[in-house]
Design a protein around this motif. Structure first.
Motif, mmCIF file in Angstrom:
data_model
loop_
_atom_site.group_PDB
_atom_site.id
_atom_site.type_symbol
_atom_site.label_atom_id
_atom_site.label_comp_id
_atom_site.label_asym_id
_atom_site.label_seq_id
_atom_site.Cartn_x
_atom_site.Cartn_y
_atom_site.Cartn_z
ATOM 1 N N ILE A 63 0.828 -1.203 0.000
ATOM 2 C CA ILE A 63 0.000 0.000 0.000
ATOM 3 C C ILE A 63 0.865 1.257 0.000
ATOM 4 O O ILE A 63 0.555 2.247 -0.675
ATOM 5 N N SER A 64 1.971 1.215 0.715
ATOM 6 C CA SER A 64 2.873 2.372 0.786
ATOM 7 C C SER A 64 3.379 2.757 -0.600
ATOM 8 O O SER A 64 3.564 3.945 -0.897
ATOM 9 N N TYR A 103 0.733 5.048 -2.114
ATOM 10 C CA TYR A 103 0.332 6.267 -1.413
ATOM 11 C C TYR A 103 1.379 7.367 -1.630
ATOM 12 O O TYR A 103 2.240 7.616 -0.784
ATOM 13 N N ASN A 104 1.301 8.007 -2.765
ATOM 14 C CA ASN A 104 2.192 9.119 -3.079
ATOM 15 C C ASN A 104 1.463 10.078 -4.010
ATOM 16 O O ASN A 104 0.325 9.840 -4.427
ATOM 17 N N LYS A 105 2.120 11.161 -4.341
ATOM 18 C CA LYS A 105 1.489 12.205 -5.145
ATOM 19 C C LYS A 105 1.086 11.707 -6.520
ATOM 20 O O LYS A 105 0.053 12.092 -7.067
ATOM 21 N N GLN A 142 -1.680 8.280 -5.654
ATOM 22 C CA GLN A 142 -2.737 8.559 -4.683
ATOM 23 C C GLN A 142 -3.580 7.330 -4.391
ATOM 24 O O GLN A 142 -4.807 7.387 -4.309
ATOM 25 N N GLY A 143 -2.895 6.195 -4.248
ATOM 26 C CA GLY A 143 -3.579 4.965 -3.879
ATOM 27 C C GLY A 143 -4.219 4.204 -5.017
ATOM 28 O O GLY A 143 -4.890 3.196 -4.791
ATOM 29 N N ALA A 171 -4.923 -0.586 5.698
ATOM 30 C CA ALA A 171 -5.185 0.457 4.699
ATOM 31 C C ALA A 171 -5.465 -0.201 3.355
ATOM 32 O O ALA A 171 -4.977 -1.298 3.059
ATOM 33 N N PHE A 213 -6.315 0.129 -1.098
ATOM 34 C CA PHE A 213 -6.053 0.867 -2.336
ATOM 35 C C PHE A 213 -7.369 1.085 -3.062
ATOM 36 O O PHE A 213 -8.379 0.431 -2.780
#
Length: 413
Positions: free
Chosen positions: A53-54, A57-59, A62-63, A137, A139
């Protein structure tokens, strides 16, 4: 209907796109399936899920799992994508196209993976860990599904691998191509009053891109006159037509042969950009660049041109002692030091502007920005700014306008 756990077997059938399995996120996903198949405790899965998931999770993503997987497909560098980039996909035999289509089908199915379905599988495998599964978390999945035709056409238009995603690169100290994600957006129209110099470089670049005769270019002249900016602006003008720039630092010039081998088969055009070039005496990089320019048995690739900038016409820093040295054939040594610049087919000279030209550059930049200020006041401030810096140049003109615009917008006197 395809089950999530079926991907464990399908991954083993990938052939051309096998490299996608090594990517973060996908490798984590495969690891989770392996852990479940081996009946591992759920606590072993938690950190791997977190890593998966990490990754998303970025710009950029965004998942969005689908967008991430689609990018891995589009930016994979393999025999099929390389041939597509060359426009030769139709010439591939049926077995290769069939293998590519099968790989793409598996990976596009992976892109449509639903997080809720994945958690349902975890609930089934680990019924006593429901609360922990709920806390994981998740996606999302908004990306569009790619088709075989989408992918073929994408490579025809954008190239292959990392070159399809980025337009500028650095050849770093590890001898790897590192993408420059935040490129200077300067355009040719932003560079004022050096149209003649720019035209020489642009015309050579167009000849290079259209497979016509071209030359390596030395952009020589005073600091701040737009030498490096000209190269950046050319990239911004023509990157959509297949132009890329790779900046090579002087200390890595001895490895130019390796870089040439890496890009020779890539169906794009590459400017090898060497900024602020100069050498000390007895520098190994001097001979390396000289051999590439003209002097090696290996021919410079047709898809590569060298553009170098320098404040020194002859590129080699000489001392009086070296010029007066005790070598018997001193003239040969002196000729050696000036020979490198002569091996650039085109030398374009950028000189500092006189006062009138400097003020015209200031006014044109001001007009582009739409700033409201009288010419008298503008010129008075620009000249004072230049005097405080001890020179006049296009770079200084831009710096003054940046300073002026900030003061105007902040209502400062």
């Amino acid at each position: 209907m395809l089950k999530i756990e079926d991907f464990r077997a399908l991954f083993g059938t990938l052939t051309l796109y096998k490299g996608v399995l090594a990517a973060c996120g996908v490798s984590d996903f495969a690891r989770i399936l392996d852990l479940m198949a081996d009946e591992q405790d759920f606590t072993e899965i938690i950190p791997v899920w977190s890593d998966m998931i990490s990754t998303l999770y970025n710009k950029e993503y965004q998942g969005d799992w689908a967008k991430y997987i689609n990018d891995l497909i589009l930016f994979d560098n393999n025999y099929f994508t390389l041939e597509c980039a060359k426009g030769s996909c139709d010439n591939l035999n049926g077995e290769i196209k069939s293998a590519a289509a099968s790989d793409i089908d598996i990976l596009t199915r992976l892109a449509t993976l639903n997080c809720a379905e994945f958690k349902d599988l975890l609930y089934f495998k680990y019924p006593y860990d429901k609360d922990m599964i709920d806390s994981l978390a998740c996606f999302n999945n908004f990306g569009q599904k790619l088709t075989f035709e989408n992918i073929v056409n994408y490579h025809k238009s954008n190239g292959v691998g990392i070159f399809a995603k980025f337009k500028a690169f650095k050849y770093n100290s590890n001898l790897e191509l590192e993408p420059i994600k935040n490129c200077d957006g300067v355009r040719l129209a932003d560079l004022k009053r050096y149209e003649r110099e720019q035209t020489i470089v642009v015309d050579n670049t167009l000849g290079f891109m259209k497979n016509k005769p071209f030359n390596n270019v030395l952009l020589y002249g005073d600091r701040g006159t737009g030498k490096s900016s000209t190269v950046k602006a050319i990239l911004n003008e023509y990157h959509k037509e297949g132009l890329r720039v790779i900046q090579v630092y002087k200390e890595n010039l001895v490895h130019l042969d390796a870089l040439m081998r890496d890009i020779v088969e890539i169906p794009l055009k590459f400017i090898i950009f060497i900024d602020d070039l100069s050498f000390n005496e007895n520098d190994d990089n001097f001979g390396a660049l000289k051999a590439v320019l003209e002097g090696s048995l290996a021919k410079q690739p047709d898809n590569m041109v060298i553009y170098a900038t320098s404040n020194r016409r002859h590129l080699v820093k000489e001392s009086f002692k070296a010029r007066e040295g005790d070598e018997i054939h001193l003239a040969d040594t002196i000729d050696e030091t000036v020979s490198l610049s002569d091996r650039f087919g085109i030398t374009v000279t950028f000189t500092v502007p006189n006062k009138d030209k400097y003020l015209e550059i200031v006014r044109e930049i001001k007009n582009d920005r739409g700033l409201t200020i009288s010419d008298d006041e503008l010129f008075k401030g620009a000249e004072s700014f230049a005097l405080s810096k001890g020179n006049r140049s296009p770079r200084l003109a831009k710096q003054y306008i940046d300073y002026l615009q900030a003061r105007l917008e902040l209502n400062l006197q």
